[in-house]
Design a protein around this motif. Structure first.
Motif, PDB file in Angstrom:
ATOM      1  N   GLN A 113      25.826  45.271  84.756  1.00 29.87           N
ATOM      2  CA  GLN A 113      25.590  44.966  86.152  1.00 29.87           C
ATOM      3  C   GLN A 113      26.917  44.911  86.883  1.00 29.87           C
ATOM      4  OE1 GLN A 113      22.529  44.813  87.080  1.00 29.87           O
ATOM      5  NE2 GLN A 113      22.631  44.142  89.204  1.00 29.87           N
ATOM      6  N   VAL A 114      26.920  45.444  88.101  1.00 32.99           N
ATOM      7  CA  VAL A 114      28.124  45.482  88.918  1.00 32.99           C
ATOM      8  C   VAL A 114      27.785  44.907  90.285  1.00 32.99           C
ATOM      9  CG1 VAL A 114      29.843  46.966  90.009  1.00 32.99           C
ATOM     10  CG2 VAL A 114      29.003  47.512  87.707  1.00 32.99           C
ATOM     11  N   GLN A 115      28.649  44.051  90.760  1.00 39.29           N
ATOM     12  CA  GLN A 115      28.526  43.534  92.122  1.00 39.29           C
ATOM     13  C   GLN A 115      29.676  44.073  92.957  1.00 39.29           C
ATOM     14  OE1 GLN A 115      28.550  41.083  89.406  1.00 39.29           O
ATOM     15  NE2 GLN A 115      26.392  41.645  89.256  1.00 39.29           N
ATOM     16  N   LEU A 116      29.340  44.526  94.147  1.00 38.65           N
ATOM     17  CA  LEU A 116      30.333  45.127  95.036  1.00 38.65           C
ATOM     18  C   LEU A 116      30.305  44.404  96.379  1.00 38.65           C
ATOM     19  CD1 LEU A 116      29.439  48.877  94.340  1.00 38.65           C
ATOM     20  CD2 LEU A 116      31.278  47.544  93.300  1.00 38.65           C
ATOM     21  N   VAL A 117      31.478  44.058  96.881  1.00 43.62           N
ATOM     22  CA  VAL A 117      31.572  43.370  98.169  1.00 43.62           C
ATOM     23  C   VAL A 117      32.601  44.079  99.028  1.00 43.62           C
ATOM     24  CG1 VAL A 117      32.069  41.216  99.352  1.00 43.62           C
ATOM     25  CG2 VAL A 117      30.928  41.173  97.120  1.00 43.62           C
ATOM     26  N   GLU A 118      32.149  44.635 100.142  1.00 40.15           N
ATOM     27  CA  GLU A 118      33.051  45.324 101.061  1.00 40.15           C
ATOM     28  C   GLU A 118      33.599  44.350 102.108  1.00 40.15           C
ATOM     29  OE1 GLU A 118      29.479  48.260 100.500  1.00 40.15           O
ATOM     30  OE2 GLU A 118      29.790  46.098 100.792  1.00 40.15           O
ATOM     31  N   ALA A 172      35.614  44.987  96.572  1.00 36.97           N
ATOM     32  CA  ALA A 172      35.914  44.222  95.366  1.00 36.97           C
ATOM     33  C   ALA A 172      34.740  44.315  94.413  1.00 36.97           C
ATOM     34  CB  ALA A 172      36.191  42.767  95.730  1.00 36.97           C
ATOM     35  N   ALA A 173      35.035  44.653  93.170  1.00 35.34           N
ATOM     36  CA  ALA A 173      33.996  44.847  92.167  1.00 35.34           C
ATOM     37  C   ALA A 173      34.084  43.780  91.087  1.00 35.34           C
ATOM     38  CB  ALA A 173      34.127  46.229  91.532  1.00 35.34           C
ATOM     39  N   SER A 174      32.940  43.351  90.616  1.00 35.96           N
ATOM     40  CA  SER A 174      32.878  42.446  89.474  1.00 35.96           C
ATOM     41  C   SER A 174      31.840  42.984  88.498  1.00 35.96           C
ATOM     42  CB  SER A 174      32.520  41.031  89.907  1.00 35.96           C
ATOM     43  OG  SER A 174      31.262  41.012  90.558  1.00 35.96           O
ATOM     44  N   GLY A 175      31.941  42.543  87.253  1.00 40.60           N
ATOM     45  CA  GLY A 175      31.093  43.101  86.224  1.00 40.60           C
ATOM     46  C   GLY A 175      31.766  44.308  85.612  1.00 40.60           C
ATOM     47  N   ARG A 176      30.971  45.226  85.095  1.00 38.59           N
ATOM     48  CA  ARG A 176      31.542  46.437  84.507  1.00 38.59           C
ATOM     49  C   ARG A 176      32.187  47.265  85.618  1.00 38.59           C
ATOM     50  NH1 ARG A 176      28.308  51.538  81.706  1.00 38.59           N
ATOM     51  NH2 ARG A 176      30.026  53.001  81.897  1.00 38.59           N
ATOM     52  N   THR A 177      33.441  47.581  85.464  1.00 38.02           N
ATOM     53  CA  THR A 177      34.152  48.277  86.542  1.00 38.02           C
ATOM     54  C   THR A 177      34.668  49.639  86.124  1.00 38.02           C
ATOM     55  OG1 THR A 177      36.159  47.093  85.945  1.00 38.02           O
ATOM     56  CG2 THR A 177      34.806  46.140  87.689  1.00 38.02           C
ATOM     57  N   THR A 178      34.218  50.130  84.963  1.00 39.68           N
ATOM     58  CA  THR A 178      34.687  51.436  84.515  1.00 39.68           C
ATOM     59  C   THR A 178      33.802  52.545  85.076  1.00 39.68           C
ATOM     60  OG1 THR A 178      33.399  51.160  82.488  1.00 39.68           O
ATOM     61  CG2 THR A 178      35.740  50.571  82.411  1.00 39.68           C
ATOM     62  N   TYR A 179      33.616  52.500  86.346  1.00 34.66           N
ATOM     63  CA  TYR A 179      32.860  53.530  87.039  1.00 34.66           C
ATOM     64  C   TYR A 179      33.762  54.231  88.045  1.00 34.66           C
ATOM     65  CZ  TYR A 179      28.232  51.735  85.601  1.00 34.66           C
ATOM     66  OH  TYR A 179      27.118  51.355  84.905  1.00 34.66           O
ATOM     67  N   ALA A 180      33.388  55.434  88.373  1.00 36.37           N
ATOM     68  CA  ALA A 180      33.949  56.043  89.570  1.00 36.37           C
ATOM     69  C   ALA A 180      33.408  55.272  90.770  1.00 36.37           C
ATOM     70  CB  ALA A 180      33.537  57.499  89.652  1.00 36.37           C
ATOM     71  N   MET A 181      34.146  55.343  91.864  1.00 34.00           N
ATOM     72  CA  MET A 181      33.740  54.614  93.063  1.00 34.00           C
ATOM     73  C   MET A 181      33.673  55.583  94.225  1.00 34.00           C
ATOM     74  SD  MET A 181      33.370  51.506  92.091  1.00 34.00           S
ATOM     75  CE  MET A 181      33.381  50.594  93.632  1.00 34.00           C
ATOM     76  N   GLY A 182      32.705  55.335  95.076  1.00 37.87           N
ATOM     77  CA  GLY A 182      32.560  56.173  96.253  1.00 37.87           C
ATOM     78  C   GLY A 182      32.398  55.330  97.500  1.00 37.87           C
ATOM     79  N   TRP A 183      32.740  55.935  98.616  1.00 39.15           N
ATOM     80  CA  TRP A 183      32.459  55.355  99.933  1.00 39.15           C
ATOM     81  C   TRP A 183      31.473  56.272 100.644  1.00 39.15           C
ATOM     82  CZ3 TRP A 183      33.808  50.675 101.743  1.00 39.15           C
ATOM     83  CH2 TRP A 183      34.876  50.009 101.132  1.00 39.15           C
ATOM     84  N   PHE A 184      30.489  55.651 101.240  1.00 36.95           N
ATOM     85  CA  PHE A 184      29.498  56.358 102.041  1.00 36.95           C
ATOM     86  C   PHE A 184      29.405  55.658 103.386  1.00 36.95           C
ATOM     87  CE2 PHE A 184      27.339  59.191  98.993  1.00 36.95           C
ATOM     88  CZ  PHE A 184      27.942  58.754  97.821  1.00 36.95           C
ATOM     89  N   ARG A 185      28.780  56.306 104.346  1.00 34.89           N
ATOM     90  CA  ARG A 185      28.573  55.669 105.642  1.00 34.89           C
ATOM     91  C   ARG A 185      27.229  56.080 106.215  1.00 34.89           C
ATOM     92  NH1 ARG A 185      33.204  58.865 109.198  1.00 34.89           N
ATOM     93  NH2 ARG A 185      32.128  60.909 109.320  1.00 34.89           N
ATOM     94  N   GLN A 186      26.715  55.214 107.055  1.00 34.98           N
ATOM     95  CA  GLN A 186      25.440  55.492 107.694  1.00 34.98           C
ATOM     96  C   GLN A 186      25.521  55.076 109.154  1.00 34.98           C
ATOM     97  OE1 GLN A 186      22.014  53.810 105.723  1.00 34.98           O
ATOM     98  NE2 GLN A 186      20.641  55.270 106.710  1.00 34.98           N
ATOM     99  N   LYS A 242      43.090  44.833  90.064  1.00 32.69           N
ATOM    100  CA  LYS A 242      42.417  43.942  90.996  1.00 32.69           C
ATOM    101  C   LYS A 242      40.930  44.273  91.133  1.00 32.69           C
ATOM    102  CE  LYS A 242      46.510  43.095  93.837  1.00 32.69           C
ATOM    103  NZ  LYS A 242      47.084  43.150  95.209  1.00 32.69           N
ATOM    104  N   ASN A 243      40.480  45.288  90.407  1.00 30.57           N
ATOM    105  CA  ASN A 243      39.072  45.720  90.511  1.00 30.57           C
ATOM    106  C   ASN A 243      38.677  45.974  91.960  1.00 30.57           C
ATOM    107  OD1 ASN A 243      38.704  45.558  87.758  1.00 30.57           O
ATOM    108  ND2 ASN A 243      37.928  43.467  87.827  1.00 30.57           N
ATOM    109  N   THR A 244      39.544  46.648  92.673  1.00 30.05           N
ATOM    110  CA  THR A 244      39.332  46.862  94.103  1.00 30.05           C
ATOM    111  C   THR A 244      39.582  48.322  94.453  1.00 30.05           C
ATOM    112  OG1 THR A 244      39.991  44.590  94.605  1.00 30.05           O
ATOM    113  CG2 THR A 244      40.013  46.161  96.424  1.00 30.05           C
ATOM    114  N   VAL A 245      38.726  48.836  95.310  1.00 30.07           N
ATOM    115  CA  VAL A 245      38.872  50.185  95.841  1.00 30.07           C
ATOM    116  C   VAL A 245      39.101  50.060  97.348  1.00 30.07           C
ATOM    117  CG1 VAL A 245      37.715  52.391  96.214  1.00 30.07           C
ATOM    118  CG2 VAL A 245      37.406  51.168  94.076  1.00 30.07           C
ATOM    119  N   TYR A 246      39.938  50.930  97.866  1.00 33.09           N
ATOM    120  CA  TYR A 246      40.297  50.887  99.283  1.00 33.09           C
ATOM    121  C   TYR A 246      39.940  52.208  99.952  1.00 33.09           C
ATOM    122  CZ  TYR A 246      43.195  47.131  97.438  1.00 33.09           C
ATOM    123  OH  TYR A 246      43.629  45.998  96.795  1.00 33.09           O
ATOM    124  N   LEU A 247      39.692  52.108 101.235  1.00 31.33           N
ATOM    125  CA  LEU A 247      39.548  53.305 102.058  1.00 31.33           C
ATOM    126  C   LEU A 247      40.422  53.102 103.288  1.00 31.33           C
ATOM    127  CD1 LEU A 247      38.068  56.051 102.311  1.00 31.33           C
ATOM    128  CD2 LEU A 247      36.437  54.878 103.822  1.00 31.33           C
TER     129      LEU A 247
END
Length: 119
Positions: A1-6, A23-37, A74-79
């Motif tokens: 399980q992964v929790q993500l907080v933008e 900021a991600a918590s839990g399993r963080t060995t994933y690729a990360m993406g940004w989307f918008r709506q 830091k388990n963090t992705v930036y845009l």
């Protein structure tokens, strides 16, 4: 399980910059993406980065203006969003999954952060 907080969204004038964080918590060995709506539109791909990579993949509409990066310590992705345009106005979501431009291929999603660009 992964929790993500933008975070990092807000109101900015056209031509300005914002930096979004996820900021991600839990399993963080994933690729990360940004989307918008945007209002009345489907969710669309913005950028993605591999789990241990440095190369970003971008939608044509943001290429040269946006930069995706990650700090695995830091388990963090930036845009980083520069030269913002009114058409960049949307709710921005980060997601965890495979490196993909396809929304449905991501497994986990954050709650979103709103970006408003005024003209």
């Amino acid at each position: 399980q992964v929790q993500l907080v933008e975070s990092g969204g807000g109101l900015v004038q056209a031509g300005g910059s914002l930096r979004l964080s996820c900021a991600a918590s839990g399993r963080t060995t994933y690729a990360m993406g940004w989307f918008r709506q945007a209002p009345g539109k489907e969710r669309e791909f913005v950028a993605a980065i591999a789990a241990y990579g440095y190369t970003g993949y971008y939608a044509d509409s943001v290429k040269g203006r946006f930069t995706i990066s990650r700090d695995n310590a830091k388990n963090t992705v930036y845009l980083q969003m520069n030269s913002l345009k009114p058409e960049d106005t949307a709710v921005y979501y980060c997601a965890a999954g495979p490196v993909s431009r396809i929304t449905n291929e991501y497994h986990y999603w954050g709650q979103g952060t709103r970006v408003t660009v005024s003209s």
